[in-house]
Structures are given as C-alpha cells and as structure tokens.
Scaffold this motif. Sequence first.
Motif, PDB file in Angstrom:
ATOM      1  N   SER A  74       0.833  -1.199   0.000  1.00 13.79           N
ATOM      2  CA  SER A  74       0.000   0.000   0.000  1.00 13.79           C
ATOM      3  C   SER A  74       0.867   1.248   0.000  1.00 13.79           C
ATOM      4  O   SER A  74       1.944   1.267   0.582  1.00 13.79           O
ATOM      5  N   CYS A  75       0.380   2.281  -0.609  1.00 15.15           N
ATOM      6  CA  CYS A  75       1.064   3.573  -0.652  1.00 15.15           C
ATOM      7  C   CYS A  75       0.813   4.306   0.676  1.00 15.15           C
ATOM      8  O   CYS A  75      -0.341   4.457   1.081  1.00 15.15           O
ATOM      9  N   PRO A  76       1.867   4.760   1.369  1.00 15.61           N
ATOM     10  CA  PRO A  76       1.683   5.445   2.656  1.00 15.61           C
ATOM     11  C   PRO A  76       0.762   6.656   2.580  1.00 15.61           C
ATOM     12  O   PRO A  76       0.097   6.990   3.556  1.00 15.61           O
ATOM     13  N   GLU A  77       0.705   7.318   1.416  1.00 14.50           N
ATOM     14  CA  GLU A  77      -0.162   8.489   1.259  1.00 14.50           C
ATOM     15  C   GLU A  77      -1.636   8.115   1.174  1.00 14.50           C
ATOM     16  O   GLU A  77      -2.500   8.957   1.396  1.00 14.50           O
ATOM     17  N   GLU A  78      -1.910   6.869   0.854  1.00  9.72           N
ATOM     18  CA  GLU A  78      -3.297   6.416   0.732  1.00  9.72           C
ATOM     19  C   GLU A  78      -3.734   5.495   1.864  1.00  9.72           C
ATOM     20  O   GLU A  78      -4.915   5.247   2.039  1.00  9.72           O
TER      21      GLU A  78
END
Length: 159
Positions: A74-78
């Motif tokens: 997963s993308c940390p920003e999402e």
Amino acid sequence: MKLHRIDQIAKPRFRIAIHVLVWLAQSGGVLSSTAIASQVNSHATFLRRVLAQLTRSGIVEAKEGRDGGYYMQSCPEELTLADIYAAIPDEREHDPKDDLDCGEVGRQLDRELEVLMSQAEEQIISFLRQHTLADVMAHIDFQQMEQRETEGIKKPIPE
C-alpha cells in the motif's frame, strides 16, 4: 516497560503495526522480519504474527526466498490509520476472574457499557480515517537513524 496511552486505548498490536509499516515504507525495499524486529525492538516470532495480519489485509506483501522479507503493498499516502486498525484483530484475552456477578442490574450496565464502547470505537475509527501513514511519517526525523537501523534493508522490489 513504559505503558503508552495508545496501548491503553487501541488494540494491543496497533502500535507495533504502525512502527512496522513506517520502517517498511521508509526502507523502500524488502525487510526481513528479523531486521524489522531489531528496529522495533520486538521478538521476530511475535512480529511475524503482526506481519501475517498485515499481509492478509493486503497492506504488505511477503517475498519468499533467500532475498525474501516484507515490503509495502500500500502507498503510505493512501493508507489510513483506520485501514491499519481494521487489519489488526483485537486479541485481548478475557479473564474469567474479571467477571462481575451483579445480577440483572449488572447485566444491564454491561450492555449499556458495550453500546457506549462500541460508539467510542466508531469515533476512533472515524478519526483514524482522517490520517494516513504518510501523515505520521511527516512528523518523524529520519535523519536521526543510526547505521544499525539501516542494516538489513534489502534491494527495492522491481516495479
């Protein structure tokens, strides 16, 4: 060991999951459970249980083999803190000696407290949904990392 407020309020493994995910996101590569355990000062076997929960939820991915380990899926920003909270089951153990036998009034009190605590948890999740892993990481000074903290980082996953 110091008891942190997060350990009193949140699920027992939530804090460790956040620490794990920050290290994985910061590494940008594959970390073994042993390397992660040394970073978060935890036993590798316990950590693998947390990593298994994060893997089942799709937040991290496990890579098999000699160069294996774990990496962020997963993308940390999402990735919201609510996503992480939901990935970690509440594994507090019920101790029968804590049961109260207060008759019908006690059972009514327990039901009411369950309703209130359920509503409180809904508020916690709603609040956590407003914050991402990247938001947490933005407040961390990663320049303070020592050399031992970067050991164990393996090559990044090819895209």
